[in-house]
Design a protein around this motif. Sequence first.
Motif: not given
Length: 122
Positions: A77-95
Amino acid sequence: MSAIPVADDVLDAAVAVLPLDEVGTALGLSANKVRQMLRDGQLIAVRRDGELLVPADFLVKDGVVKGLGGTITVLADAGFSRTEMLRWLFTADETLPGSTPIMALRTSHGTEVKRRAQAMAF
């Protein structure tokens, strides 16, 4: 039958992935039902060497990680592509508890993950 959306393979080589038949076995479903889940946005797949694969981290003992489908929907709904979703889900976020959004979902912190996904839409 509509085409299965596939993300670019942006996963680190260390991320375990499973072919659709193994995903189906783990979920107690046929590979066709897994393909439908991919079309419906409940899972995300990548293609390696011509084979559709799903990250093993998307699954837990009793099914799909709770909150994953809803998070995918919010990101779509935010306009993310499947690739962007996958990248976001697996990107480190120490917070985040678990250090990545997918690990936070796996450790029952779905509300925080969805809140962050919703915030990215604005």
